[in-house]
Design a protein around this motif. Structure first.
Motif, PDB file in Angstrom:
ATOM      1  N   UNK A  27      62.069  30.923  80.895  1.00  0.00           N
ATOM      2  CA  UNK A  27      61.130  29.636  80.769  1.00  0.00           C
ATOM      3  C   UNK A  27      60.041  30.087  79.879  1.00  0.00           C
ATOM      4  N   UNK A  28      60.059  30.815  79.022  1.00  0.00           N
ATOM      5  CA  UNK A  28      59.093  31.372  78.070  1.00  0.00           C
ATOM      6  C   UNK A  28      57.687  31.986  78.882  1.00  0.00           C
ATOM      7  N   UNK A  32      57.619  37.883  81.568  1.00  0.00           N
ATOM      8  CA  UNK A  32      59.057  38.290  81.931  1.00  0.00           C
ATOM      9  C   UNK A  32      59.984  38.203  81.026  1.00  0.00           C
ATOM     10  N   UNK A  33      59.936  36.698  80.132  1.00  0.00           N
ATOM     11  CA  UNK A  33      60.901  36.556  79.036  1.00  0.00           C
ATOM     12  C   UNK A  33      60.802  37.081  77.499  1.00  0.00           C
ATOM     13  N   UNK A  34      59.453  37.933  77.696  1.00  0.00           N
ATOM     14  CA  UNK A  34      59.201  37.964  76.234  1.00  0.00           C
ATOM     15  C   UNK A  34      58.518  36.865  75.166  1.00  0.00           C
ATOM     16  N   UNK A  35      58.375  37.346  74.011  1.00  0.00           N
ATOM     17  CA  UNK A  35      57.535  36.109  73.467  1.00  0.00           C
ATOM     18  C   UNK A  35      58.499  35.415  72.386  1.00  0.00           C
ATOM     19  N   UNK A  36      59.717  35.285  72.519  1.00  0.00           N
ATOM     20  CA  UNK A  36      60.382  34.681  71.778  1.00  0.00           C
ATOM     21  C   UNK A  36      59.937  32.848  71.832  1.00  0.00           C
ATOM     22  N   UNK A  37      59.445  32.240  70.885  1.00  0.00           N
ATOM     23  CA  UNK A  37      59.307  30.807  70.917  1.00  0.00           C
ATOM     24  C   UNK A  37      60.483  30.048  71.317  1.00  0.00           C
ATOM     25  N   UNK A  38      60.250  29.153  72.476  1.00  0.00           N
ATOM     26  CA  UNK A  38      61.452  28.204  72.825  1.00  0.00           C
ATOM     27  C   UNK A  38      61.132  26.930  72.600  1.00  0.00           C
ATOM     28  N   UNK A  39      60.234  26.375  71.797  1.00  0.00           N
ATOM     29  CA  UNK A  39      60.102  25.028  71.508  1.00  0.00           C
ATOM     30  C   UNK A  39      59.381  25.046  70.265  1.00  0.00           C
ATOM     31  N   UNK A 291      42.814  33.780  83.141  1.00  0.00           N
ATOM     32  CA  UNK A 291      43.140  33.276  81.856  1.00  0.00           C
ATOM     33  C   UNK A 291      44.349  33.982  81.271  1.00  0.00           C
ATOM     34  N   UNK A 292      44.197  35.385  81.543  1.00  0.00           N
ATOM     35  CA  UNK A 292      45.355  36.228  80.995  1.00  0.00           C
ATOM     36  C   UNK A 292      46.526  36.184  82.082  1.00  0.00           C
ATOM     37  N   UNK A 293      46.459  36.044  83.071  1.00  0.00           N
ATOM     38  CA  UNK A 293      47.329  35.875  83.758  1.00  0.00           C
ATOM     39  C   UNK A 293      48.262  34.601  83.417  1.00  0.00           C
ATOM     40  N   UNK A 294      47.499  33.394  83.265  1.00  0.00           N
ATOM     41  CA  UNK A 294      48.064  32.277  82.789  1.00  0.00           C
ATOM     42  C   UNK A 294      48.824  32.357  81.579  1.00  0.00           C
ATOM     43  N   UNK A 295      48.206  32.954  80.527  1.00  0.00           N
ATOM     44  CA  UNK A 295      48.776  33.648  79.352  1.00  0.00           C
ATOM     45  C   UNK A 295      50.151  33.899  79.395  1.00  0.00           C
ATOM     46  N   UNK A 296      50.111  35.071  80.475  1.00  0.00           N
ATOM     47  CA  UNK A 296      51.512  35.962  80.644  1.00  0.00           C
ATOM     48  C   UNK A 296      52.433  35.231  81.277  1.00  0.00           C
ATOM     49  N   UNK A 297      52.040  34.758  82.440  1.00  0.00           N
ATOM     50  CA  UNK A 297      52.940  34.124  83.322  1.00  0.00           C
ATOM     51  C   UNK A 297      53.241  32.624  83.167  1.00  0.00           C
ATOM     52  N   UNK A 298      52.287  32.102  82.597  1.00  0.00           N
ATOM     53  CA  UNK A 298      52.678  30.526  82.267  1.00  0.00           C
ATOM     54  C   UNK A 298      53.824  30.104  81.742  1.00  0.00           C
ATOM     55  N   UNK A 299      54.423  29.105  82.172  1.00  0.00           N
ATOM     56  CA  UNK A 299      55.792  28.566  81.537  1.00  0.00           C
ATOM     57  C   UNK A 299      55.668  27.783  80.215  1.00  0.00           C
ATOM     58  N   UNK A 300      56.195  28.277  79.128  1.00  0.00           N
ATOM     59  CA  UNK A 300      56.034  27.873  77.899  1.00  0.00           C
ATOM     60  C   UNK A 300      57.323  27.139  77.150  1.00  0.00           C
ATOM     61  N   UNK A 302      59.022  24.299  78.266  1.00  0.00           N
ATOM     62  CA  UNK A 302      58.784  22.874  78.458  1.00  0.00           C
ATOM     63  C   UNK A 302      57.252  22.388  78.276  1.00  0.00           C
ATOM     64  N   UNK A 303      56.854  21.730  77.530  1.00  0.00           N
ATOM     65  CA  UNK A 303      55.268  21.691  77.552  1.00  0.00           C
ATOM     66  C   UNK A 303      54.835  20.743  78.867  1.00  0.00           C
ATOM     67  N   UNK A 304      55.769  20.046  79.323  1.00  0.00           N
ATOM     68  CA  UNK A 304      55.456  19.013  80.502  1.00  0.00           C
ATOM     69  C   UNK A 304      55.350  19.805  81.632  1.00  0.00           C
ATOM     70  N   UNK A 305      55.666  21.306  81.681  1.00  0.00           N
ATOM     71  CA  UNK A 305      55.814  22.099  82.760  1.00  0.00           C
ATOM     72  C   UNK A 305      54.960  23.398  82.566  1.00  0.00           C
ATOM     73  N   UNK A 306      54.165  23.241  81.778  1.00  0.00           N
ATOM     74  CA  UNK A 306      53.380  24.484  81.142  1.00  0.00           C
ATOM     75  C   UNK A 306      51.869  24.637  81.508  1.00  0.00           C
TER      76      UNK A 306
END
Length: 573
Positions: A27-28, A32-39, A291-300, A302-306
């Motif tokens: 989920x970006x 957890x998933x690394x920094x590979x961009x998914x969108x 804000x760093x927690x959000x940066x690292x654990x936030x979902x990337x 899907x933008x509508x669930x980020x």
């Protein structure tokens, strides 16, 4: 701890239910998933530092012109400097969803100027007024996050506009984009005689320390911050990503109760109280950790669930607090008390005595609309009555501060002459409207002039009613809820509707929303009136009808929101 409950909203109609992205797939989440961009949007943000667009604007685009701007900068990275292409004129709302951003975009920009609780001096007001008249065709609006917006900006004008703003101490950095957005601060910070704690220095420290830091310039989505020490609870803390609410701790004294992950849009979610007390010296640490927690654990993915709310919906406040403390903060926060119920008027309209013996005067520019000339007139008025401070508010209003007692009447009259009314009618006073079809590429219907007309008509038509509480109305041009339709007494979501076989501008109706911080007994999202859609031309008639039914059918002390939540469907149409 006492987290705010978020009822499922898919059936309530206030928005889609909050559900985290599907488990078992990437989920970006960077941690957890690394920094590979998914969108594609994540690709653009990683392909070049979004903040780097600043130098290209100054060195290349301003000279080469609009056609020289590549799409990635134009529609993404420019936002990190408060620039959005505005809507091309003449495109009706029925075509909004049919056209691409490029087709909807004009060759002009909206420029957002951050406030972050900053007062405007006479000098700054004159800089803004002159810039509006010279570069923005006289446009200047107050947003519901206390910021200022100009329209009709050409790329060739941006360097000179920025130079003037920066020389006056005004900034545009990270006013938009996936960034730490403008900080809400109580408009009466430092002057409210009943204030628990003055958050001005704490907010300024965050602004001065962290804005433009590349470590947090690529977030999953926007991150909104709010501070108040006023007992009026005047910054809507339940709908910010992080909010600091002034409280008195029995052991540590004045500090802040911490709220996390509130947001509205199409999937509303009320912020969660973590039960944590933040001492004044811990404010920046906690903000930097969150804000760093959000940066690292936030979902990337899907933008509508980020937004942060989706992570909170999965984790809950207990886990969020634990991860915040253990992985980012490095120490435990003390448990603390919840804020007291709000006391006083959170819009701060009218004449009020400051703690230093001077007065502030709050006035309403209808639906937040100023102009370059109005701002210049406001500067002259402030100077004449001995003030050098004006503040904007989260309700699109203006406060003139530090007025000596002997100049109050003169100041009130001067504000009224400028169209900034210190004693408006009750419906005009409680009315919000987004930018709407005039400039916004997401909009489906026109809002500003419609809302101003409806407010004035309701004040005239309903003058015979004796309503103990004002009824808030929010007019939004699309589903994104920029003016908070789900937490208004009457929330209006713009859409194209069919009346007698014809497609016309209209609104879906939400009734009975409100926040505890706005005087409601508890925070609650508005109820959708199933099947009810009101044409823009019928809006005043509909609101008059439903308000009169409330006035006739309420019980003693019952608010409009309480009545609307219990009323039968047929009473609400």
């Amino acid at each position: 701890m006492s987290p705010i409950k978020n009822p499922p909203t898919s059936d309530a109609g206030a928005g889609r239910a909050i559900r985290p992205p599907r488990a078992g797939r990437a989920n970006g989440q960077w941690r957890i998933d690394g920094r590979k961009p998914l969108n594609p949007n994540e690709v653009v943000k990683q392909d070049g530092d979004p903040l780097g667009a600043h130098d290209r604007i100054l060195s290349t685009y301003a000279a080469a012109g609009f056609d020289a701007i590549p799409d990635d900068d134009l529609h993404t990275r420019f936002r990190w400097w408060g620039l959005y292409t505005q809507r091309k004129q003449g495109i009706d709302g029925g075509r909004t969803a049919q056209l691409s951003p490029a087709e909807l975009s004009d060759r002009y920009f909206m420029q957002r100027v951050r406030m972050d609780g900053q007062s405007l001096s006479v000098k700054q007001m004159r800089v803004l007024g002159r810039a509006s008249n010279e570069f923005a065709r006289g446009t200047l609006d107050v947003t519901d996050r206390q910021n200022l917006q100009m329209h009709w900006i050409q790329i060739e004008s941006v360097p000179e506009l920025w130079r003037r703003l920066e020389e006056a101490g005004l900034i545009t950095i990270e006013a938009c984009g996936d960034t730490p957005r403008g900080i809400l601060v109580s408009p009466v910070a430092g002057i409210d005689p009943d204030e628990i704690i003055d958050p001005s220095a704490a907010a300024a420290q965050i602004r001065d320390t962290f804005l433009g830091n590349p470590e947090i310039s690529n977030l999953p989505r926007k991150f909104k911050t709010a501070f108040t020490g006023s007992p009026t609870l005047d910054i809507l803390h339940e709908i910010n990503d992080i909010a600091y609410v002034g409280v008195n701790h029995p052991e540590y004294g004045p500090g802040y109760d911490l709220w996390i992950a509130g947001a509205l849009s199409t999937a509303p979610f009320l912020g969660q109280r973590l039960g944590a007390f933040v001492r004044p010296d811990q404010v920046s640490d906690v903000w930097w950790a969150a804000i760093r927690l959000f940066r690292d654990y936030g979902y990337r993915r899907l933008r509508n669930k980020a937004r942060l709310k989706f992570l909170m919906a999965e984790w809950g406040p207990e886990k969020f607090r634990r991860v915040l403390q253990e992985e980012y903060l490095g120490y435990e926060l003390a448990d603390g008390p919840a804020p007291a119920p709000p006391a006083g008027e959170a819009d701060h309209i009218g004449v009020h005595r400051q703690k230093d013996g001077h007065y502030w005067i709050g006035g309403i520019p209808p639906v937040g609309r100023l102009s370059g000339d109005t701002m210049l007139g406001l500067a002259d008025l402030a100077e004449t009555v001995g003030s050098d401070r004006v503040r904007t508010t989260p309700l699109q209003n203006i406060l003139l501060l530090d007025v000596p007692a002997e100049r109050v009447d003169e100041a009130v009259a001067g504000l009224r002459e400028l169209g900034i009314d210190p004693d408006p009618g009750p419906f005009t006073r409680s009315l919000l409207a987004c930018t709407g079809l005039e400039f916004c590429k997401f909009a489906i219907v026109e809002t500003k002039s419609l809302a101003a007309r409806v407010g004035a008509e309701l004040d005239a038509r309903l003058a015979d009613l004796n309503l103990e509480r004002r009824i808030s109305i929010s007019v939004n041009g699309c589903p994104n809820s920029c003016v908070r339709i789900q937490i208004a007494d009457i929330g209006l979501k713009g859409q194209i509707i069919t009346v007698d076989g014809q497609q016309v501008p209209g609104f879906q109706v939400h009734l009975g929303g409100g926040l505890a911080s706005a005087g409601h007994e508890e925070a609650e999202l508005g109820r959708t009136v199933r099947g009810l859609k009101v044409a823009a031309t019928d809006l005043t008639d509909y609101i008059e009808r439903v308000v009169r039914r409330y006035a006739a059918g309420r019980t003693a002390g019952e608010s409009f929101a309480q009545w609307a939540q219990r009323a039968a469907q047929e009473e609400l149409v």
